[in-house]
Design a protein around this motif. Sequence first.
Motif, PDB file in Angstrom:
ATOM      1  N   VAL A 280       0.876  -1.278  -0.195  1.00  0.00           N
ATOM      2  CA  VAL A 280       0.095  -0.148  -0.102  1.00  0.00           C
ATOM      3  C   VAL A 280       0.929   1.207  -0.201  1.00  0.00           C
ATOM      4  CG1 VAL A 280      -1.582   1.379   1.346  1.00  0.00           C
ATOM      5  CG2 VAL A 280      -1.873  -1.266   1.126  1.00  0.00           C
ATOM      6  N   GLY A 281       1.992   1.191   0.730  1.00  0.00           N
ATOM      7  CA  GLY A 281       2.818   2.365   0.928  1.00  0.00           C
ATOM      8  C   GLY A 281       3.267   2.455  -0.343  1.00  0.00           C
ATOM      9  N   ARG A 282       3.792   1.614  -1.352  1.00  0.00           N
ATOM     10  CA  ARG A 282       4.469   1.926  -2.535  1.00  0.00           C
ATOM     11  C   ARG A 282       3.476   2.076  -3.673  1.00  0.00           C
ATOM     12  NH1 ARG A 282       8.943  -2.229  -5.393  1.00  0.00           N
ATOM     13  NH2 ARG A 282       9.238  -0.980  -7.252  1.00  0.00           N
ATOM     14  N   HIS A 283       2.294   1.558  -3.568  1.00  0.00           N
ATOM     15  CA  HIS A 283       1.332   1.567  -4.858  1.00  0.00           C
ATOM     16  C   HIS A 283       0.043   2.241  -4.508  1.00  0.00           C
ATOM     17  CE1 HIS A 283       3.974  -0.785  -7.158  1.00  0.00           C
ATOM     18  NE2 HIS A 283       3.855  -1.922  -6.022  1.00  0.00           N
ATOM     19  N   GLY A 284      -0.250   2.504  -3.125  1.00  0.00           N
ATOM     20  CA  GLY A 284      -1.355   3.154  -2.742  1.00  0.00           C
ATOM     21  C   GLY A 284      -2.533   2.269  -2.530  1.00  0.00           C
ATOM     22  N   GLU A 285      -3.675   2.788  -2.110  1.00  0.00           N
ATOM     23  CA  GLU A 285      -4.925   2.191  -1.515  1.00  0.00           C
ATOM     24  C   GLU A 285      -5.882   1.499  -2.781  1.00  0.00           C
ATOM     25  OE1 GLU A 285      -5.777   1.177   1.452  1.00  0.00           O
ATOM     26  OE2 GLU A 285      -4.859   2.351   2.794  1.00  0.00           O
ATOM     27  N   LYS A 286      -5.552   2.435  -4.094  1.00  0.00           N
ATOM     28  CA  LYS A 286      -6.311   1.912  -4.890  1.00  0.00           C
ATOM     29  C   LYS A 286      -5.637   1.172  -6.208  1.00  0.00           C
ATOM     30  CE  LYS A 286      -9.688   5.362  -4.114  1.00  0.00           C
ATOM     31  NZ  LYS A 286     -10.653   6.579  -4.737  1.00  0.00           N
ATOM     32  N   ALA A 287      -4.325   0.589  -5.825  1.00  0.00           N
ATOM     33  CA  ALA A 287      -3.745  -0.036  -6.639  1.00  0.00           C
ATOM     34  C   ALA A 287      -4.235  -0.918  -7.828  1.00  0.00           C
ATOM     35  CB  ALA A 287      -2.451  -0.626  -6.263  1.00  0.00           C
ATOM     36  N   MET A 288      -5.351  -1.543  -7.102  1.00  0.00           N
ATOM     37  CA  MET A 288      -5.931  -2.769  -7.860  1.00  0.00           C
ATOM     38  C   MET A 288      -6.741  -1.992  -9.149  1.00  0.00           C
ATOM     39  SD  MET A 288      -7.786  -1.454  -5.137  1.00  0.00           S
ATOM     40  CE  MET A 288      -7.340  -2.518  -3.896  1.00  0.00           C
ATOM     41  N   TYR A 289      -6.895  -0.880  -9.112  1.00  0.00           N
ATOM     42  CA  TYR A 289      -7.723  -0.014 -10.132  1.00  0.00           C
ATOM     43  C   TYR A 289      -6.440   0.459 -11.379  1.00  0.00           C
ATOM     44  CZ  TYR A 289     -11.232   0.315  -6.817  1.00  0.00           C
ATOM     45  OH  TYR A 289     -12.355   0.174  -5.795  1.00  0.00           O
ATOM     46  N   GLU A 290      -5.391   0.095 -11.186  1.00  0.00           N
ATOM     47  CA  GLU A 290      -4.302   0.560 -11.973  1.00  0.00           C
ATOM     48  C   GLU A 290      -3.970  -0.229 -13.077  1.00  0.00           C
ATOM     49  OE1 GLU A 290      -3.383   3.804 -12.045  1.00  0.00           O
ATOM     50  OE2 GLU A 290      -4.110   4.301 -10.074  1.00  0.00           O
ATOM     51  N   SER A 291      -3.810  -1.835 -12.637  1.00  0.00           N
ATOM     52  CA  SER A 291      -3.269  -2.498 -13.789  1.00  0.00           C
ATOM     53  C   SER A 291      -3.845  -3.961 -13.078  1.00  0.00           C
ATOM     54  CB  SER A 291      -1.940  -2.538 -14.019  1.00  0.00           C
ATOM     55  OG  SER A 291      -1.180  -2.961 -12.836  1.00  0.00           O
ATOM     56  N   ILE A 292      -3.828  -5.032 -14.010  1.00  0.00           N
ATOM     57  CA  ILE A 292      -4.390  -6.063 -13.632  1.00  0.00           C
ATOM     58  C   ILE A 292      -3.026  -6.837 -12.861  1.00  0.00           C
ATOM     59  CG2 ILE A 292      -4.408  -8.776 -14.392  1.00  0.00           C
ATOM     60  CD1 ILE A 292      -6.169  -7.509 -16.594  1.00  0.00           C
ATOM     61  N   GLU A 293      -1.886  -6.611 -13.320  1.00  0.00           N
ATOM     62  CA  GLU A 293      -0.606  -7.030 -12.365  1.00  0.00           C
ATOM     63  C   GLU A 293      -0.803  -6.627 -11.175  1.00  0.00           C
ATOM     64  OE1 GLU A 293       4.275  -6.572 -12.411  1.00  0.00           O
ATOM     65  OE2 GLU A 293       2.902  -5.233 -13.919  1.00  0.00           O
ATOM     66  N   LEU A 294      -0.947  -5.301 -10.851  1.00  0.00           N
ATOM     67  CA  LEU A 294      -1.212  -4.755  -9.518  1.00  0.00           C
ATOM     68  C   LEU A 294      -2.222  -5.428  -8.523  1.00  0.00           C
ATOM     69  CD1 LEU A 294      -0.125  -1.045  -9.647  1.00  0.00           C
ATOM     70  CD2 LEU A 294       1.082  -3.014  -8.624  1.00  0.00           C
TER      71      LEU A 294
ATOM     72  N   LYS B  64      -3.353  -8.399  -9.310  1.00  0.00           N
ATOM     73  CA  LYS B  64      -3.238  -9.889  -8.809  1.00  0.00           C
ATOM     74  C   LYS B  64      -2.226  -9.902  -7.828  1.00  0.00           C
ATOM     75  CE  LYS B  64      -5.088 -12.215 -12.754  1.00  0.00           C
ATOM     76  NZ  LYS B  64      -4.898 -13.029 -13.875  1.00  0.00           N
ATOM     77  N   ARG B  65      -1.142  -8.943  -7.619  1.00  0.00           N
ATOM     78  CA  ARG B  65      -0.197  -8.883  -6.704  1.00  0.00           C
ATOM     79  C   ARG B  65      -0.844  -8.479  -5.502  1.00  0.00           C
ATOM     80  NH1 ARG B  65       4.539  -4.746  -8.347  1.00  0.00           N
ATOM     81  NH2 ARG B  65       5.355  -5.226  -6.192  1.00  0.00           N
ATOM     82  N   CYS B  66      -1.831  -7.652  -5.223  1.00  0.00           N
ATOM     83  CA  CYS B  66      -2.603  -7.296  -4.097  1.00  0.00           C
ATOM     84  C   CYS B  66      -3.272  -8.750  -3.645  1.00  0.00           C
ATOM     85  CB  CYS B  66      -3.890  -6.279  -4.501  1.00  0.00           C
ATOM     86  SG  CYS B  66      -4.623  -5.875  -3.064  1.00  0.00           S
ATOM     87  N   CYS B  67      -3.940  -9.531  -4.515  1.00  0.00           N
ATOM     88  CA  CYS B  67      -4.644 -10.753  -4.223  1.00  0.00           C
ATOM     89  C   CYS B  67      -3.721 -11.526  -3.760  1.00  0.00           C
ATOM     90  CB  CYS B  67      -5.397 -11.301  -5.571  1.00  0.00           C
ATOM     91  SG  CYS B  67      -7.008 -10.577  -6.127  1.00  0.00           S
ATOM     92  N   ALA B  68      -2.342 -11.794  -4.350  1.00  0.00           N
ATOM     93  CA  ALA B  68      -1.474 -12.675  -3.927  1.00  0.00           C
ATOM     94  C   ALA B  68      -1.145 -12.546  -2.354  1.00  0.00           C
ATOM     95  CB  ALA B  68      -0.302 -12.564  -4.853  1.00  0.00           C
ATOM     96  N   ILE B  69      -0.857 -11.200  -2.124  1.00  0.00           N
ATOM     97  CA  ILE B  69      -0.677 -10.750  -0.493  1.00  0.00           C
ATOM     98  C   ILE B  69      -1.687 -11.244   0.403  1.00  0.00           C
ATOM     99  CG2 ILE B  69       0.078  -8.817   1.157  1.00  0.00           C
ATOM    100  CD1 ILE B  69       1.523  -7.758  -1.506  1.00  0.00           C
ATOM    101  N   ARG B  70      -2.970 -10.630  -0.147  1.00  0.00           N
ATOM    102  CA  ARG B  70      -4.223 -10.732   0.876  1.00  0.00           C
ATOM    103  C   ARG B  70      -4.541 -11.941   0.715  1.00  0.00           C
ATOM    104  NH1 ARG B  70      -5.436  -5.636   2.683  1.00  0.00           N
ATOM    105  NH2 ARG B  70      -4.544  -3.898   1.480  1.00  0.00           N
ATOM    106  N   LYS B  71      -4.436 -13.090  -0.342  1.00  0.00           N
ATOM    107  CA  LYS B  71      -5.337 -14.057  -0.367  1.00  0.00           C
ATOM    108  C   LYS B  71      -4.305 -15.326  -0.546  1.00  0.00           C
ATOM    109  CE  LYS B  71      -9.528 -12.078  -2.267  1.00  0.00           C
ATOM    110  NZ  LYS B  71     -10.516 -12.298  -3.401  1.00  0.00           N
ATOM    111  N   LEU B  72      -3.505 -15.594  -1.547  1.00  0.00           N
ATOM    112  CA  LEU B  72      -3.046 -16.579  -1.844  1.00  0.00           C
ATOM    113  C   LEU B  72      -1.919 -16.893  -0.695  1.00  0.00           C
ATOM    114  CD1 LEU B  72      -2.172 -16.100  -5.725  1.00  0.00           C
ATOM    115  CD2 LEU B  72      -4.072 -17.180  -4.559  1.00  0.00           C
TER     116      LEU B  72
END
Length: 250
Positions: free
Chosen positions: A103-117, A119-127
Amino acid sequence: MTAIELYARPSADFAARHAHAVALLQSAASEHRGRIVQATSLGAEDMVLTDLIARHTVGIAIGTLQTGALHAETLALIPRIEERYGLRVEIHEPDHAAVVHFVGRHGEKAMYESIELRKRCCAIRKLEPLSRMLDGREAWITGLRREQSHHRAEVPFRDLDDHGRVKLNPLADWSWNDIWHYIATNDVPYNPLHDQFYPSIGCAPCTRAIAVGEDFRAGRWWWEDEKAKECGLHVAQDTPPAVSMIGARP
């Protein structure tokens, strides 16, 4: 109008589907005694599975992912499950430092910026939390259904995940109407967001209500191309990620 009023209508062969799901759960609990878990998202399907597990005293643990971004209505189901069924719900959270760094590097709304970000958010929070939930276990239970999306149209009752664990989908052949018929018949607790046209509920930033005529999972990652709409929990590792985006940031 509630989800029960809208959807609770059993299929003609509902009794057979119900019996098959119960038999599969009982067989799996016996085969993988003490080493099997239901990975619940706390959605309608998973609440049905939890009810079946409790009602038939099947020895399957219950675990969920507290991603740090869930709706309050979703989190409220955890104590309701424990009080209603007398079952402890394992809560697996993401690594706090990893979330803070992302979140510090990409922001609270990183998921809206790209599929890559996203999915990285999903990987951290879910996988990563899921990997800890499944560590040391031989099998897990999910609420996947064939009707949920084109991607899931051929979901089997029994499969192997990427680590060779048995992955069971007892409700694979159930319809959405079957799910709500069971909920209504057995007074199963459910997320009130379902009454607000949220059929599929994930993290709050990535879930919206659907409109009449939209697909079941249209409210999940709605700004992405349809082929990208999985978080990775139920996708083989060798599945190539989709790269196209549609629409603008919400």
